[in-house]
Write a protein that holds these residues in place. Structure first.
Motif, PDB file in Angstrom:
ATOM      1  N   LEU A 107      -7.801   2.003  -4.043  1.00  0.00           N
ATOM      2  CA  LEU A 107      -7.248   0.661  -3.885  1.00  0.00           C
ATOM      3  C   LEU A 107      -6.774   0.070  -5.210  1.00  0.00           C
ATOM      4  N   TYR A 108      -7.600   0.187  -6.247  1.00  0.00           N
ATOM      5  CA  TYR A 108      -7.242  -0.381  -7.549  1.00  0.00           C
ATOM      6  C   TYR A 108      -5.943   0.224  -8.068  1.00  0.00           C
ATOM      7  N   THR A 109      -5.831   1.538  -7.977  1.00  0.00           N
ATOM      8  CA  THR A 109      -4.615   2.215  -8.437  1.00  0.00           C
ATOM      9  C   THR A 109      -3.414   1.796  -7.600  1.00  0.00           C
ATOM     10  N   PHE A 110      -3.617   1.673  -6.297  1.00  0.00           N
ATOM     11  CA  PHE A 110      -2.530   1.254  -5.413  1.00  0.00           C
ATOM     12  C   PHE A 110      -2.037  -0.144  -5.778  1.00  0.00           C
ATOM     13  N   ILE A 111      -2.967  -1.050  -6.069  1.00  0.00           N
ATOM     14  CA  ILE A 111      -2.582  -2.416  -6.437  1.00  0.00           C
ATOM     15  C   ILE A 111      -1.782  -2.413  -7.734  1.00  0.00           C
ATOM     16  N   GLU A 112      -2.175  -1.555  -8.675  1.00  0.00           N
ATOM     17  CA  GLU A 112      -1.419  -1.470  -9.926  1.00  0.00           C
ATOM     18  C   GLU A 112      -0.003  -0.960  -9.671  1.00  0.00           C
ATOM     19  N   PHE A 113       0.144  -0.018  -8.740  1.00  0.00           N
ATOM     20  CA  PHE A 113       1.475   0.448  -8.353  1.00  0.00           C
ATOM     21  C   PHE A 113       2.286  -0.697  -7.737  1.00  0.00           C
ATOM     22  N   VAL A 114       1.638  -1.458  -6.871  1.00  0.00           N
ATOM     23  CA  VAL A 114       2.312  -2.594  -6.248  1.00  0.00           C
ATOM     24  C   VAL A 114       2.737  -3.602  -7.313  1.00  0.00           C
ATOM     25  N   GLY A 115       1.847  -3.857  -8.271  1.00  0.00           N
ATOM     26  CA  GLY A 115       2.175  -4.777  -9.354  1.00  0.00           C
ATOM     27  C   GLY A 115       3.390  -4.316 -10.142  1.00  0.00           C
ATOM     28  N   LEU A 116       3.446  -3.014 -10.440  1.00  0.00           N
ATOM     29  CA  LEU A 116       4.595  -2.470 -11.164  1.00  0.00           C
ATOM     30  C   LEU A 116       5.870  -2.612 -10.338  1.00  0.00           C
ATOM     31  N   ALA A 117       5.782  -2.292  -9.051  1.00  0.00           N
ATOM     32  CA  ALA A 117       6.958  -2.381  -8.184  1.00  0.00           C
ATOM     33  C   ALA A 117       7.467  -3.819  -8.096  1.00  0.00           C
ATOM     34  N   LEU A 118       6.551  -4.772  -7.949  1.00  0.00           N
ATOM     35  CA  LEU A 118       6.951  -6.176  -7.871  1.00  0.00           C
ATOM     36  C   LEU A 118       7.574  -6.647  -9.185  1.00  0.00           C
ATOM     37  N   THR A 119       6.989  -6.217 -10.297  1.00  0.00           N
ATOM     38  CA  THR A 119       7.524  -6.604 -11.603  1.00  0.00           C
ATOM     39  C   THR A 119       8.933  -6.054 -11.799  1.00  0.00           C
ATOM     40  N   LEU A 120       9.126  -4.791 -11.451  1.00  0.00           N
ATOM     41  CA  LEU A 120      10.463  -4.199 -11.557  1.00  0.00           C
ATOM     42  C   LEU A 120      11.434  -4.902 -10.612  1.00  0.00           C
ATOM     43  N   GLY A 121      10.918  -5.332  -9.461  1.00  0.00           N
ATOM     44  CA  GLY A 121      11.761  -6.068  -8.529  1.00  0.00           C
ATOM     45  C   GLY A 121      12.238  -7.387  -9.114  1.00  0.00           C
ATOM     46  N   VAL A 122      11.332  -8.107  -9.770  1.00  0.00           N
ATOM     47  CA  VAL A 122      11.722  -9.377 -10.391  1.00  0.00           C
ATOM     48  C   VAL A 122      12.709  -9.121 -11.531  1.00  0.00           C
ATOM     49  N   ILE A 123      12.469  -8.070 -12.308  1.00  0.00           N
ATOM     50  CA  ILE A 123      13.392  -7.733 -13.398  1.00  0.00           C
ATOM     51  C   ILE A 123      14.787  -7.450 -12.839  1.00  0.00           C
ATOM     52  N   PHE A 124      14.853  -6.759 -11.711  1.00  0.00           N
ATOM     53  CA  PHE A 124      16.148  -6.497 -11.071  1.00  0.00           C
ATOM     54  C   PHE A 124      16.829  -7.804 -10.665  1.00  0.00           C
ATOM     55  N   LEU A 125      16.051  -8.714 -10.107  1.00  0.00           N
ATOM     56  CA  LEU A 125      16.625  -9.996  -9.690  1.00  0.00           C
ATOM     57  C   LEU A 125      17.136 -10.792 -10.888  1.00  0.00           C
ATOM     58  N   VAL A 126      16.424 -10.689 -12.010  1.00  0.00           N
ATOM     59  CA  VAL A 126      16.827 -11.425 -13.215  1.00  0.00           C
ATOM     60  C   VAL A 126      18.073 -10.813 -13.846  1.00  0.00           C
ATOM     61  N   THR A 127      18.118  -9.498 -13.910  1.00  0.00           N
ATOM     62  CA  THR A 127      19.196  -8.828 -14.650  1.00  0.00           C
ATOM     63  C   THR A 127      20.416  -8.495 -13.804  1.00  0.00           C
ATOM     64  N   VAL A 128      20.260  -8.469 -12.477  1.00  0.00           N
ATOM     65  CA  VAL A 128      21.376  -8.059 -11.615  1.00  0.00           C
ATOM     66  C   VAL A 128      21.679  -9.103 -10.538  1.00  0.00           C
ATOM     67  N   GLN A 129      20.739  -9.268  -9.613  1.00  0.00           N
ATOM     68  CA  GLN A 129      21.009 -10.055  -8.413  1.00  0.00           C
ATOM     69  C   GLN A 129      21.338 -11.517  -8.713  1.00  0.00           C
TER      70      GLN A 129
END
Length: 286
Positions: A107-129
């Protein structure tokens, strides 16, 4: 007492969205605790990871619903992407820094993956969308001898160097141990560009979602500090030296002190029942 009831009713009505958001989150965490944890103290690490990922989820919600990323520091987002990346480099193959209970199984590792995915998602929204709404003119942390967009180098460089110099050995693997430590050091100062951006904007109103995000990062860090306050001695084992545990605690306490000013105004806004307001005309200091 009767006079307080209308005020309380007004507060709940005005903040019902935020109350529902945090209540739903804590209900979910309690559910996960009973389902995936053995009740061990180390669940604090998983709880902290939950809070941090939740904060980035708030940013995704803010950006998509408002179709705007105004007020967000891209540099802080980039630094947190590195935090998640380096931490995952450590915990994917080794168990030295995982929670002791069942939440550390996956679970802990999965949450860290989710955190990374969400962070990259926000970065995409900031730099592209929603690039047009990004306030580049205020996100200027590190503008010294190098272009502003590379300002995070002033944080990444020292953190990587310090991570290689002072690190625990719980994984008994140099790369994995150093990666975990680098993530810790970066996380301790990753919020600096965002706080600097608040200052550059001259204070004033902080958008609700952004204030909740920054608070979530602080709360998650507090939970990790709480855990390591009682477990830091383990970081000095396996020939690492007692100074390693002290360094980890010192770094995390420094992070909380850095966040102190922001947290004061955050809780003040909750008490007053209004939007979060930072002092204007240079009154807010990082």
């Amino acid at each position: 007492m009767l006079k307080d009831k209308p005020a309380m009713s007004h507060f709940v009505t005005k903040h019902k969205g935020n109350i529902a958001l945090w209540t739903g989150f804590f209900v979910f965490v309690i559910f996960a605790y009973h389902l995936f944890s053995d009740g061990d103290f180390s669940f604090l690490m998983t709880f902290g990871a939950f809070v941090r990922a939740f904060g980035f989820g708030i940013l995704i919600f803010k950006s998509l619903t408002q179709r705007s990323v105004s007020g967000l520091s891209l540099k802080t987002l980039q630094l947190y992407a590195f935090v998640f990346f380096f931490r995952l480099c450590s915990i994917l193959r080794y168990q030295g820094y995982l929670p002791y209970d069942r939440s550390g199984d996956w679970l802990y590792t999965f949450i860290e993956f989710v955190g990374l995915a969400l962070t990259l998602g926000v970065i995409f929204l900031v730099t592209v969308q929603f690039r047009g709404s990004y306030e580049f003119r205020y996100d200027t942390f590190g503008f010294l001898h190098i272009p502003s967009e590379y300002g995070i180098a002033y944080i990444l460089g020292p953190c990587i160097f310090l991570g290689m110099l002072i690190h625990p050995n719980l994984n008994m693997n140099w790369f994995a141990d150093v990666s975990w430590t680098i993530a810790l050091y970066i996380e301790a100062v990753a919020i600096l560009p965002q706080l600097f951006m608040f200052q550059k904007r001259g204070g004033g109103t902080v958008e609700s979602c952004i204030s909740h995000w920054v608070y979530a990062l602080a709360f998650g860090s507090f939970l990790h500090l709480w855990f390591w306050m009682f477990s830091y001695h383990e970081l000095g084992e396996k020939e690492a030296g007692h100074h390693v545990g002290y360094t980890v605690i010192f770094v995390q306490i420094g992070h909380m002190i850095m966040m102190g000013d922001f947290l004061y105004y955050y809780f003040k806004s909750l008490k007053d029942g209004g939007p979060m307001m930072l002092p204007t005309h240079g009154g807010y200091q990082v």
